[in-house]
Design a protein around this motif. Structure first.
Motif, PDB file in Angstrom:
ATOM      1  N   ALA A 188      54.871   4.148   1.464  1.00  0.00           N
ATOM      2  CA  ALA A 188      54.059   4.734   2.520  1.00  0.00           C
ATOM      3  C   ALA A 188      52.790   3.914   2.662  1.00  0.00           C
ATOM      4  CB  ALA A 188      53.716   6.184   2.207  1.00  0.00           C
ATOM      5  N   ILE A 189      52.210   3.955   3.848  1.00  0.00           N
ATOM      6  CA  ILE A 189      50.901   3.364   4.078  1.00  0.00           C
ATOM      7  C   ILE A 189      49.944   4.518   4.306  1.00  0.00           C
ATOM      8  CG2 ILE A 189      49.508   1.918   5.573  1.00  0.00           C
ATOM      9  CD1 ILE A 189      51.985   0.205   6.028  1.00  0.00           C
ATOM     10  N   VAL A 190      48.939   4.606   3.434  1.00  0.00           N
ATOM     11  CA  VAL A 190      48.017   5.738   3.441  1.00  0.00           C
ATOM     12  C   VAL A 190      46.596   5.206   3.607  1.00  0.00           C
ATOM     13  CG1 VAL A 190      47.913   5.764   0.934  1.00  0.00           C
ATOM     14  CG2 VAL A 190      47.321   7.806   2.170  1.00  0.00           C
ATOM     15  N   ALA A 191      45.756   5.973   4.314  1.00  0.00           N
ATOM     16  CA  ALA A 191      44.368   5.580   4.553  1.00  0.00           C
ATOM     17  C   ALA A 191      43.449   6.482   3.729  1.00  0.00           C
ATOM     18  CB  ALA A 191      44.019   5.700   6.026  1.00  0.00           C
ATOM     19  N   ASP A 243      46.501  13.060   2.843  1.00  0.00           N
ATOM     20  CA  ASP A 243      47.200  13.519   4.044  1.00  0.00           C
ATOM     21  C   ASP A 243      47.247  12.486   5.163  1.00  0.00           C
ATOM     22  OD1 ASP A 243      47.687  16.002   2.891  1.00  0.00           O
ATOM     23  OD2 ASP A 243      45.732  16.763   3.523  1.00  0.00           O
ATOM     24  N   ASP A 244      46.433  11.443   5.090  1.00  0.00           N
ATOM     25  CA  ASP A 244      46.403  10.440   6.159  1.00  0.00           C
ATOM     26  C   ASP A 244      47.494   9.396   5.937  1.00  0.00           C
ATOM     27  OD1 ASP A 244      44.303  11.675   7.391  1.00  0.00           O
ATOM     28  OD2 ASP A 244      42.776  10.470   6.402  1.00  0.00           O
ATOM     29  N   VAL A 245      48.752   9.803   6.144  1.00  0.00           N
ATOM     30  CA  VAL A 245      49.892   8.901   5.995  1.00  0.00           C
ATOM     31  C   VAL A 245      50.165   8.277   7.361  1.00  0.00           C
ATOM     32  CG1 VAL A 245      52.307   8.712   5.335  1.00  0.00           C
ATOM     33  CG2 VAL A 245      50.813  10.330   4.154  1.00  0.00           C
ATOM     34  N   LEU A 246      49.997   6.958   7.461  1.00  0.00           N
ATOM     35  CA  LEU A 246      50.153   6.258   8.726  1.00  0.00           C
ATOM     36  C   LEU A 246      51.587   5.817   8.982  1.00  0.00           C
ATOM     37  CD1 LEU A 246      46.988   4.024   8.366  1.00  0.00           C
ATOM     38  CD2 LEU A 246      47.172   6.239   9.489  1.00  0.00           C
ATOM     39  N   THR A 272      48.753   9.620  12.578  1.00  0.00           N
ATOM     40  CA  THR A 272      49.307   9.975  11.278  1.00  0.00           C
ATOM     41  C   THR A 272      50.598  10.760  11.459  1.00  0.00           C
ATOM     42  OG1 THR A 272      48.022  12.031  11.184  1.00  0.00           O
ATOM     43  CG2 THR A 272      47.013  10.083  10.197  1.00  0.00           C
ATOM     44  N   ILE A 273      51.359  10.863  10.391  1.00  0.00           N
ATOM     45  CA  ILE A 273      52.612  11.616  10.414  1.00  0.00           C
ATOM     46  C   ILE A 273      52.305  13.066  10.042  1.00  0.00           C
ATOM     47  CG2 ILE A 273      54.910  11.817   9.424  1.00  0.00           C
ATOM     48  CD1 ILE A 273      54.729   8.828   8.748  1.00  0.00           C
ATOM     49  N   ASP A 274      52.670  13.991  10.926  1.00  0.00           N
ATOM     50  CA  ASP A 274      52.422  15.413  10.670  1.00  0.00           C
ATOM     51  C   ASP A 274      53.266  15.892   9.494  1.00  0.00           C
ATOM     52  OD1 ASP A 274      50.637  15.615  12.766  1.00  0.00           O
ATOM     53  OD2 ASP A 274      52.198  16.120  14.227  1.00  0.00           O
ATOM     54  N   GLY A 275      52.625  16.555   8.542  1.00  0.00           N
ATOM     55  CA  GLY A 275      53.332  17.128   7.392  1.00  0.00           C
ATOM     56  C   GLY A 275      53.594  16.158   6.264  1.00  0.00           C
ATOM     57  N   ALA A 276      53.353  14.888   6.453  1.00  0.00           N
ATOM     58  CA  ALA A 276      53.585  13.912   5.389  1.00  0.00           C
ATOM     59  C   ALA A 276      52.371  13.857   4.477  1.00  0.00           C
ATOM     60  CB  ALA A 276      53.847  12.534   5.978  1.00  0.00           C
ATOM     61  N   GLN A 277      52.630  13.688   3.185  1.00  0.00           N
ATOM     62  CA  GLN A 277      51.530  13.586   2.242  1.00  0.00           C
ATOM     63  C   GLN A 277      51.958  12.762   1.037  1.00  0.00           C
ATOM     64  OE1 GLN A 277      50.458  17.574   1.301  1.00  0.00           O
ATOM     65  NE2 GLN A 277      52.373  18.066   0.289  1.00  0.00           N
ATOM     66  N   VAL A 278      50.964  12.163   0.398  1.00  0.00           N
ATOM     67  CA  VAL A 278      51.175  11.391  -0.815  1.00  0.00           C
ATOM     68  C   VAL A 278      50.465  12.136  -1.938  1.00  0.00           C
ATOM     69  CG1 VAL A 278      50.692   9.212  -1.971  1.00  0.00           C
ATOM     70  CG2 VAL A 278      51.398   9.213   0.413  1.00  0.00           C
ATOM     71  N   ILE A 279      51.196  12.457  -3.007  1.00  0.00           N
ATOM     72  CA  ILE A 279      50.642  13.168  -4.148  1.00  0.00           C
ATOM     73  C   ILE A 279      50.212  12.128  -5.185  1.00  0.00           C
ATOM     74  CG2 ILE A 279      51.051  14.960  -5.871  1.00  0.00           C
ATOM     75  CD1 ILE A 279      51.550  16.012  -3.098  1.00  0.00           C
ATOM     76  N   ALA A 280      48.978  12.257  -5.677  1.00  0.00           N
ATOM     77  CA  ALA A 280      48.453  11.296  -6.648  1.00  0.00           C
ATOM     78  C   ALA A 280      47.707  12.027  -7.753  1.00  0.00           C
ATOM     79  CB  ALA A 280      47.529  10.303  -5.966  1.00  0.00           C
ATOM     80  N   SER A 320      40.523   5.460  -9.937  1.00  0.00           N
ATOM     81  CA  SER A 320      41.873   4.951 -10.187  1.00  0.00           C
ATOM     82  C   SER A 320      42.866   6.089  -9.994  1.00  0.00           C
ATOM     83  CB  SER A 320      41.993   4.399 -11.596  1.00  0.00           C
ATOM     84  OG  SER A 320      41.166   3.285 -11.747  1.00  0.00           O
ATOM     85  N   LEU A 321      43.889   5.837  -9.184  1.00  0.00           N
ATOM     86  CA  LEU A 321      44.908   6.837  -8.888  1.00  0.00           C
ATOM     87  C   LEU A 321      46.270   6.342  -9.326  1.00  0.00           C
ATOM     88  CD1 LEU A 321      43.996   7.766  -5.204  1.00  0.00           C
ATOM     89  CD2 LEU A 321      43.360   9.011  -7.254  1.00  0.00           C
ATOM     90  N   GLU A 322      47.150   7.291  -9.679  1.00  0.00           N
ATOM     91  CA  GLU A 322      48.550   6.988  -9.918  1.00  0.00           C
ATOM     92  C   GLU A 322      49.373   7.814  -8.932  1.00  0.00           C
ATOM     93  OE1 GLU A 322      52.004   7.096 -13.361  1.00  0.00           O
ATOM     94  OE2 GLU A 322      50.048   7.984 -13.758  1.00  0.00           O
ATOM     95  N   ILE A 323      50.193   7.154  -8.133  1.00  0.00           N
ATOM     96  CA  ILE A 323      51.003   7.822  -7.122  1.00  0.00           C
ATOM     97  C   ILE A 323      52.197   8.478  -7.805  1.00  0.00           C
ATOM     98  CG2 ILE A 323      52.272   7.522  -4.966  1.00  0.00           C
ATOM     99  CD1 ILE A 323      49.238   6.894  -4.832  1.00  0.00           C
ATOM    100  N   THR A 324      52.345   9.792  -7.629  1.00  0.00           N
ATOM    101  CA  THR A 324      53.437  10.511  -8.277  1.00  0.00           C
ATOM    102  C   THR A 324      54.562  10.876  -7.315  1.00  0.00           C
ATOM    103  OG1 THR A 324      52.256  12.603  -7.962  1.00  0.00           O
ATOM    104  CG2 THR A 324      51.936  11.473 -10.064  1.00  0.00           C
ATOM    105  N   ASP A 325      54.259  11.064  -6.031  1.00  0.00           N
ATOM    106  CA  ASP A 325      55.308  11.483  -5.096  1.00  0.00           C
ATOM    107  C   ASP A 325      54.906  11.169  -3.661  1.00  0.00           C
ATOM    108  OD1 ASP A 325      57.705  12.569  -4.290  1.00  0.00           O
ATOM    109  OD2 ASP A 325      56.964  14.636  -4.260  1.00  0.00           O
ATOM    110  N   ILE A 326      55.903  10.885  -2.845  1.00  0.00           N
ATOM    111  CA  ILE A 326      55.709  10.690  -1.393  1.00  0.00           C
ATOM    112  C   ILE A 326      56.575  11.724  -0.685  1.00  0.00           C
ATOM    113  CG2 ILE A 326      55.997   9.117   0.547  1.00  0.00           C
ATOM    114  CD1 ILE A 326      55.627   6.808  -1.450  1.00  0.00           C
ATOM    115  N   GLU A 327      55.934  12.615   0.078  1.00  0.00           N
ATOM    116  CA  GLU A 327      56.661  13.675   0.781  1.00  0.00           C
ATOM    117  C   GLU A 327      56.530  13.456   2.283  1.00  0.00           C
ATOM    118  OE1 GLU A 327      54.998  17.340  -0.519  1.00  0.00           O
ATOM    119  OE2 GLU A 327      55.686  17.092  -2.588  1.00  0.00           O
ATOM    120  N   VAL A 328      57.667  13.452   2.963  1.00  0.00           N
ATOM    121  CA  VAL A 328      57.656  13.272   4.418  1.00  0.00           C
ATOM    122  C   VAL A 328      58.200  14.515   5.081  1.00  0.00           C
ATOM    123  CG1 VAL A 328      58.496  11.862   6.328  1.00  0.00           C
ATOM    124  CG2 VAL A 328      57.967  10.817   4.143  1.00  0.00           C
TER     125      VAL A 328
END
Length: 106
Positions: free
Chosen positions: A6-9, A39-42, A56-64, A98-106
């Motif tokens: 994912a590309i996130v802002a 929540d800003d998944v481009l 942005t994609i509605d409902g998409a999120q990146v968990i970190a 510093s973040l660690e990405i745990t999940d990408i939900e679309v």
């Protein structure tokens, strides 16, 4: 490692992330060990299907997960004008999280 990305802002910058990635972003106001959602998944690619947001994609999120807070290496700022004896040397250290990405939900 999967092909999902994912590309996130965040913090005025854009990052390409995958599950399991660790990245340094502008300082975020969350304690260490906390789980956050970006929540800003481009753009998101899941199993080869690419979905582009407008913007942005509605409902998409990146968990970190927040790993730590710190500061970057010092950047030197040097101003100089010749023939006038004008020289100024300054430094800057940006605060980061510093973040660690745990999940990408679309």
């Amino acid at each position: 490692m999967s092909d999902n990305y994912a590309i996130v802002a965040t913090g005025g910058k854009q990052y390409r992330v995958r599950t399991g990635d660790q990245l340094d972003v502008e300082k975020l106001p969350y304690p260490e060990g906390d789980t956050i959602t970006l929540d800003d998944v481009l753009l998101a690619s899941v199993d080869g299907d690419v979905e582009v947001g407008t913007p942005t994609i509605d409902g998409a999120q990146v968990i970190a997960k927040v790993l730590s807070h710190g500061r970057e290496r010092k950047k030197t700022v040097f101003k100089y004008k010749n023939k006038t004896r004008y020289r100024i040397k300054r430094g800057h250290r940006q605060s980061i999280t510093s973040l660690e990405i745990t999940d990408i939900e679309v």
